[in-house]
Design a protein around this motif. Structure first.
Motif, PDB file in Angstrom:
ATOM      1  N   VAL A   1      19.356  63.917  28.577  1.00 29.14           N
ATOM      2  CA  VAL A   1      20.258  64.607  27.658  1.00 29.14           C
ATOM      3  C   VAL A   1      21.401  63.669  27.300  1.00 29.14           C
ATOM      4  CG1 VAL A   1      21.646  66.691  27.277  1.00 29.14           C
ATOM      5  CG2 VAL A   1      19.686  66.770  28.836  1.00 29.14           C
ATOM      6  N   GLY A   2      21.828  63.724  26.053  1.00 30.00           N
ATOM      7  CA  GLY A   2      22.956  62.905  25.620  1.00 30.00           C
ATOM      8  C   GLY A   2      23.366  63.270  24.211  1.00 30.00           C
ATOM      9  N   HIS A   3      24.373  62.551  23.711  1.00 29.93           N
ATOM     10  CA  HIS A   3      24.859  62.782  22.348  1.00 29.93           C
ATOM     11  C   HIS A   3      24.747  61.462  21.586  1.00 29.93           C
ATOM     12  CE1 HIS A   3      27.139  65.107  19.355  1.00 29.93           C
ATOM     13  NE2 HIS A   3      27.698  63.943  19.040  1.00 29.93           N
TER      14      HIS A   3
ATOM     15  N   ARG B   1      26.153  66.639  11.315  1.00 30.30           N
ATOM     16  CA  ARG B   1      26.056  66.284  12.726  1.00 30.30           C
ATOM     17  C   ARG B   1      27.435  66.402  13.365  1.00 30.30           C
ATOM     18  NH1 ARG B   1      22.918  60.742  13.667  1.00 30.30           N
ATOM     19  NH2 ARG B   1      23.565  61.316  15.762  1.00 30.30           N
ATOM     20  N   PRO B   2      27.619  67.326  14.285  1.00 28.32           N
ATOM     21  CA  PRO B   2      28.954  67.507  14.883  1.00 28.32           C
ATOM     22  C   PRO B   2      29.246  66.439  15.932  1.00 28.32           C
ATOM     23  CG  PRO B   2      27.411  69.041  15.867  1.00 28.32           C
ATOM     24  CD  PRO B   2      26.637  68.292  14.820  1.00 28.32           C
ATOM     25  N   SER B   3      30.518  66.157  16.121  1.00 30.07           N
ATOM     26  CA  SER B   3      30.918  65.231  17.179  1.00 30.07           C
ATOM     27  C   SER B   3      30.878  65.951  18.517  1.00 30.07           C
ATOM     28  CB  SER B   3      32.320  64.694  16.909  1.00 30.07           C
ATOM     29  OG  SER B   3      33.274  65.759  16.954  1.00 30.07           O
ATOM     30  N   LEU B   4      30.804  65.182  19.580  1.00 31.79           N
ATOM     31  CA  LEU B   4      30.778  65.763  20.928  1.00 31.79           C
ATOM     32  C   LEU B   4      32.092  66.475  21.223  1.00 31.79           C
ATOM     33  CD1 LEU B   4      28.980  65.959  23.472  1.00 31.79           C
ATOM     34  CD2 LEU B   4      30.172  63.943  24.333  1.00 31.79           C
ATOM     35  N   LYS B   5      33.172  65.972  20.684  1.00 30.95           N
ATOM     36  CA  LYS B   5      34.486  66.585  20.892  1.00 30.95           C
ATOM     37  C   LYS B   5      34.544  67.982  20.295  1.00 30.95           C
ATOM     38  CE  LYS B   5      39.417  65.755  20.099  1.00 30.95           C
ATOM     39  NZ  LYS B   5      40.424  64.799  19.560  1.00 30.95           N
ATOM     40  N   LYS B   6      34.011  68.145  19.067  1.00 23.32           N
ATOM     41  CA  LYS B   6      34.020  69.457  18.413  1.00 23.32           C
ATOM     42  C   LYS B   6      33.074  70.425  19.110  1.00 23.32           C
ATOM     43  CE  LYS B   6      35.395  67.845  13.829  1.00 23.32           C
ATOM     44  NZ  LYS B   6      35.008  67.744  12.407  1.00 23.32           N
ATOM     45  N   LEU B   7      31.934  69.931  19.566  1.00 23.66           N
ATOM     46  CA  LEU B   7      31.002  70.805  20.281  1.00 23.66           C
ATOM     47  C   LEU B   7      31.610  71.315  21.582  1.00 23.66           C
ATOM     48  CD1 LEU B   7      27.619  68.894  19.838  1.00 23.66           C
ATOM     49  CD2 LEU B   7      28.234  71.090  18.843  1.00 23.66           C
ATOM     50  N   ALA B   8      32.292  70.432  22.313  1.00 20.38           N
ATOM     51  CA  ALA B   8      32.904  70.830  23.580  1.00 20.38           C
ATOM     52  C   ALA B   8      33.986  71.868  23.369  1.00 20.38           C
ATOM     53  CB  ALA B   8      33.476  69.605  24.283  1.00 20.38           C
ATOM     54  N   GLU B   9      34.776  71.712  22.318  1.00 21.86           N
ATOM     55  CA  GLU B   9      35.873  72.659  22.059  1.00 21.86           C
ATOM     56  C   GLU B   9      35.342  73.989  21.527  1.00 21.86           C
ATOM     57  OE1 GLU B   9      40.180  72.739  19.715  1.00 21.86           O
ATOM     58  OE2 GLU B   9      38.899  70.969  19.647  1.00 21.86           O
ATOM     59  N   SER B  10      34.301  73.950  20.695  1.00 26.86           N
ATOM     60  CA  SER B  10      33.799  75.180  20.068  1.00 26.86           C
ATOM     61  C   SER B  10      32.950  76.011  21.022  1.00 26.86           C
ATOM     62  CB  SER B  10      32.979  74.837  18.824  1.00 26.86           C
ATOM     63  OG  SER B  10      33.761  74.161  17.865  1.00 26.86           O
ATOM     64  N   PHE B  11      32.085  75.361  21.802  1.00 24.97           N
ATOM     65  CA  PHE B  11      31.128  76.098  22.632  1.00 24.97           C
ATOM     66  C   PHE B  11      31.517  76.160  24.109  1.00 24.97           C
ATOM     67  CE2 PHE B  11      28.639  74.789  18.948  1.00 24.97           C
ATOM     68  CZ  PHE B  11      27.999  75.970  18.626  1.00 24.97           C
ATOM     69  N   LEU B  12      32.284  75.190  24.580  1.00 25.08           N
ATOM     70  CA  LEU B  12      32.634  75.152  25.998  1.00 25.08           C
ATOM     71  C   LEU B  12      34.100  75.474  26.268  1.00 25.08           C
ATOM     72  CD1 LEU B  12      30.729  71.888  27.054  1.00 25.08           C
ATOM     73  CD2 LEU B  12      29.892  74.246  27.034  1.00 25.08           C
ATOM     74  N   GLY B  13      34.909  75.416  25.237  1.00 26.58           N
ATOM     75  CA  GLY B  13      36.339  75.647  25.442  1.00 26.58           C
ATOM     76  C   GLY B  13      37.005  74.509  26.182  1.00 26.58           C
ATOM     77  N   GLU B  14      36.451  73.307  26.083  1.00 25.83           N
ATOM     78  CA  GLU B  14      36.983  72.127  26.759  1.00 25.83           C
ATOM     79  C   GLU B  14      37.474  71.118  25.722  1.00 25.83           C
ATOM     80  OE1 GLU B  14      37.284  71.944  29.932  1.00 25.83           O
ATOM     81  OE2 GLU B  14      35.924  73.473  30.693  1.00 25.83           O
ATOM     82  N   VAL B  15      38.597  70.475  26.021  1.00 26.81           N
ATOM     83  CA  VAL B  15      39.143  69.427  25.166  1.00 26.81           C
ATOM     84  C   VAL B  15      38.840  68.087  25.815  1.00 26.81           C
ATOM     85  CG1 VAL B  15      41.211  68.454  24.116  1.00 26.81           C
ATOM     86  CG2 VAL B  15      40.959  70.930  24.311  1.00 26.81           C
TER      87      VAL B  15
ATOM     88  N   VAL C   1      25.231  67.538  29.067  1.00 31.33           N
ATOM     89  CA  VAL C   1      24.364  68.304  29.964  1.00 31.33           C
ATOM     90  C   VAL C   1      24.757  69.766  29.965  1.00 31.33           C
ATOM     91  CG1 VAL C   1      23.816  68.685  32.402  1.00 31.33           C
ATOM     92  CG2 VAL C   1      23.686  66.403  31.451  1.00 31.33           C
ATOM     93  N   ARG C   2      26.040  70.046  29.944  1.00 28.98           N
ATOM     94  CA  ARG C   2      26.496  71.443  29.963  1.00 28.98           C
ATOM     95  C   ARG C   2      26.090  72.165  28.682  1.00 28.98           C
ATOM     96  NH1 ARG C   2      32.582  73.574  31.468  1.00 28.98           N
ATOM     97  NH2 ARG C   2      32.194  75.776  31.111  1.00 28.98           N
ATOM     98  N   LEU C   3      26.189  71.484  27.547  1.00 29.40           N
ATOM     99  CA  LEU C   3      25.765  72.084  26.278  1.00 29.40           C
ATOM    100  C   LEU C   3      24.269  72.391  26.301  1.00 29.40           C
ATOM    101  CD1 LEU C   3      27.759  69.847  23.776  1.00 29.40           C
ATOM    102  CD2 LEU C   3      28.033  72.316  24.051  1.00 29.40           C
ATOM    103  N   TYR C   4      23.493  71.492  26.876  1.00 24.78           N
ATOM    104  CA  TYR C   4      22.049  71.717  26.937  1.00 24.78           C
ATOM    105  C   TYR C   4      21.693  72.878  27.863  1.00 24.78           C
ATOM    106  CZ  TYR C   4      17.201  71.097  28.347  1.00 24.78           C
ATOM    107  OH  TYR C   4      15.891  71.317  28.644  1.00 24.78           O
TER     108      TYR C   4
END
Length: 356
Positions: free
Chosen positions: A271-273, A309-323, A339-342
């Protein structure tokens, strides 16, 4: 005058025409005499005998009639009255019976209240499904206070999205937010990988490997090392890569690191971005495509950001609530986020691969 002898017994063309005219005249005279001498009641029989048809063979007429009737049966009759042009256009656009209904494109987006709006069946406490058939309501189970809330995220539930009033937390302030503290720390079937690069060459546009990090499916680091540069580094890109000259002194060589990484990821889901960049800088082109899970290429993630294609930063903030990635990047942290997104959408992700 002496009559001319006919050569070869052939009749001249002019003479044959005269004979035909004479025969026609004789037949007409006979027909007129019959009409004069015949009984009026038997007039129909005389006329039938002299009736001429275009087709002398009656069997041919019967065959033609049968073919015409069969064609008329095959071609359906469509009345012109009562059918408008709009109705005809509608019939053209309607799908055929064999084609069936076309599937709607998948999408996932997040509203202001922190809820996930999607048309896919996703098991998530904040997911709102649209366009799905409603299932009969079941009695909701009351949460048990005795359950360990730290294990909730890895059971397809994200604790950061349970309370919409919570603000996204900086992952640097809470390093354990992306790790399951009680989880297995060894090598698992699912691994996350991320690389950091530095620039080489006069233009500094070319990149070489400087650091590679691999985590297991619970976020624990199983491999993390800097790599000795094979070429002279012209730009360390410290503001983004977080790599400094002292980090590369005494680091293992590229060939050794590559061999260790290839052995570690063999036969495992990676898994990766943007893994294509990591594979390129590590000269890896043999990992099976069906064992790769790239969060940058996942269609529902792209649909949540308008098909881009979203950036990893935007995915983390939108789906995980992490900055994340507020300053210098960390390859360990980036691989943990991927890995957490997957694992968050693992069931839907794998089900989509089976359909394709």
């Amino acid at each position: 005058m002496a009559s001319q002898s006919v050569k070869g017994g052939k009749v001249p063309k002019n003479l044959s025409k005269i004979q035909k005219k004479n025969s026609k005249a004789k037949s007409e005279r006979k027909f007129a005499q019959k009409l004069q001498n015949c009984d009026p009641n038997s007039l129909g029989k005389v006329l039938k005998k002299n009736r001429k048809t275009k087709h002398k063979n009656k069997e041919k007429l019967k065959k033609n009639d049968s073919t015409v009737q069969s064609i008329e049966k095959e071609v359906p009759f469509i009345p012109n009255s009562g059918v408008s042009s709009n109705w005809k256009n509608l019939l053209k656009n309607l799908p055929k019976e064999d084609e069936g209904a076309k599937p709607k494109p998948a999408f996932v987006r997040r509203n202001k209240n922190g809820q996930l709006i999607t048309n896919q069946p996703i098991k998530h406490p904040k997911a709102i499904q649209i366009g799905q058939k409603k299932k009969p309501l079941m009695e909701e189970k009351k949460p048990d206070d005795s359950e360990d809330k730290s294990d909730v995220w890895f059971d397809d539930v994200d604790p950061m999205l349970l309370d919409s009033e919570k603000v996204a937390i900086n992952a640097n302030d809470a390093p354990d937010a992306l790790v399951k503290t009680n989880g297995f720390t060894g090598i698992t079937k699912i691994l996350g990988m991320d690389c950091e690069m530095v620039g080489v060459g006069l233009s500094c546009k070319h990149s070489i490997l400087a650091r590679v990090s691999i985590v297991n499916q619970f976020g624990h680091t199983v491999y993390d090392t800097f790599v000795a540069p094979s070429k002279q580094v012209t730009d360390y890109r410290t503001a983004v890569s977080g790599v400094r000259p002292e980090d590369l002194r005494g680091a293992p060589h590229f060939k050794k690191v590559r061999a260790e990484v290839c052995k570690l990821i063999a036969g495992r889901i990676l898994v990766g971005h943007g893994l294509s960049h990591d594979f390129k800088v590590m000269c890896i082109n043999h990992h099976p495509k069906e064992m790769i899970r790239d969060t940058a290429e996942y269609k529902p993630f792209q649909a949540a950001f308008g098909g881009r294609r979203p950036s990893l930063k935007k995915l983390a903030e939108s789906f995980l609530g992490e900055v994340v990635q507020t300053g210098e990047h960390s390859s360990v942290q980036d691989s943990q986020v991927a890995v957490r997104l997957y694992t968050m959408f693992m069931e839907e992700w794998e089900a989509g691969l089976l359909l394709n």
